[in-house]
Enzyme design. Structure first.
Site, PDB file in Angstrom:
ATOM      1  CB  THR A  13      34.718  32.027  38.151  1.00 38.59           C
ATOM      2  OG1 THR A  13      33.732  32.940  37.640  1.00 38.59           O
ATOM      3  CG2 THR A  13      34.344  31.639  39.566  1.00 38.59           C
ATOM      4  CB  SER A  56      34.959  34.502  30.255  1.00 39.57           C
ATOM      5  OG  SER A  56      33.717  34.365  30.884  1.00 39.57           O
ATOM      6  CB  THR A  89      32.112  29.238  32.908  1.00 32.52           C
ATOM      7  OG1 THR A  89      31.464  30.181  33.765  1.00 32.52           O
ATOM      8  CG2 THR A  89      33.021  28.338  33.723  1.00 32.52           C
ATOM      9  CG  ASP A  90      29.857  34.340  31.918  1.00 31.57           C
ATOM     10  OD1 ASP A  90      29.299  33.350  32.439  1.00 31.57           O
ATOM     11  OD2 ASP A  90      29.839  35.474  32.427  1.00 31.57           O
TER      12      ASP A  90
END
Length: 323
Positions: A13, A56, A89-90
């Site tokens: 992101t 991610s 971030t995932d």
């Protein structure tokens, strides 16, 4: 004298923009944050490279290994004071933990990302990146293992997990909390890891499944994992590490075939231990040969087992490895 920092971009992101027509956040052909080194020059001498430009959820252990190899190859030929990695971030916590297990540097390796894309109102990416660079430059951050910096906080890769789908305060270390914080003037770190574990890894060829245990879980799920020739399985067990009785036969079958079964708790506080002696209870599973992973989540236990199983030239004791 300014520190020398290697900045590695991987996508996520922090590198994306919101599409005005569709309202969707999508990857760009060009990483939206690539070329930011000039804006960071007041903090450090930045060398900026792009490893890949992937959301991610597209990151696999093979990309994690590639990232690790980029770091090793670069530092073999160049002197650096720290490394910063931008990441979606995932799966950021998994990449951070993979690197924590497979690198052994005294300088900081810091991962950061963003919960809002680069052109959204209140975008947090550049702010997090500046803080990550500041931490990577800090003498206090040395010998702390791989760190995650988000939202004014510093966390260890071992503990960090994503707790909210959308909050900028998503990354937390349940039970332990952050090891430090960043203010406008200071990078303050108040604790260090008691121990670090390093494992040499050259390839990722094995397959490890991760299953969340639930009330009434059927045993045929483990039978399917067995028949699909997985090399190991991690179970997120109930409570302190228990499973329904129907699952036990599948566990026995895997252990008899020398397929390791690792057990963690699906609770994010506390640790899994062999306490209960009834069928499916943690103590009875421990006696069968199930290995309890101390204090890590299911996704991190899966990575740890995957790394452990890929030690073809130097097999390791998995029970000791997970202690």
């Amino acid at each position: 004298m300014k520190k020398s920092i290697l900045l590695i971009h991987t996508g996520g992101t922090i590198s994306m923009k919101m599409n005005d027509d569709a309202g969707a956040v999508i990857p760009n052909e060009k990483n939206a944050i690539l070329g930011i080194s000039e804006q960071l020059s007041q903090f450090a001498n930045i060398r900026e490279i792009e490893a890949f430009n992937l959301p991610s959820p597209h990151i696999t252990p093979k990309e994690m290994l590639e990232l690790r190899n980029i770091i090793v190859n670069y530092t073999n030929e160049n002197s650096v004071d720290g490394i910063v990695i931008t990441h979606g971030t995932d799966t950021l916590e998994e990449t951070a933990y993979f690197l924590d297990l497979t690198t052994q540097y005294d300088f900081p390796i810091v991962l950061t990302g963003a919960m809002r894309s680069s052109n959204e109102l209140g975008a947090d990416g550049v702010y997090n990146l500046v803080e990550a660079v500041r931490v990577a430059c800090s003498p206090e951050a040395r010998n702390k293992g791989v760190l995650v910096v988000m939202n004014d906080e510093i966390h260890q890769a071992f503990n960090i997990t994503k707790t909210s789908t959308s909050s900028v305060n998503t990354f937390q270390s349940p039970q332990y909390g952050p090891i430090g914080l960043i203010t406008k003037k200071t990078v303050h770190i108040h604790q260090s890891p008691l121990r670090r574990r390093y494992v040499e890894v050259q390839s990722i060829e094995k397959r490890v499944a991760l299953l969340k245990v639930y009330a009434g879980m059927e045993g045929d799920i483990l039978e399917a994992i067995y028949n699909l020739n997985y090399d190991g399985v991690v179970l997120e067990g109930l409570g302190q590490g228990n499973v329904p009785p129907a699952v036990v036969s599948g566990i026995k079958k895997m252990l008899e075939a020398n397929i390791p079964v690792i057990l963690v708790s699906r609770c994010f506080n506390g640790i899994a231990e062999g306490i209960y002696g009834y069928e499916g209870g943690g103590k009875s599973l421990e006696e069968l040969g199930v290995i309890f992973a101390t204090g890590i989540s299911g996704q991190k236990a899966r990575l740890k087992l995957l790394i452990g199983l890929n030690q073809q030239n130097n097999p390791i004791d998995l029970k000791e490895f997970f202690n």
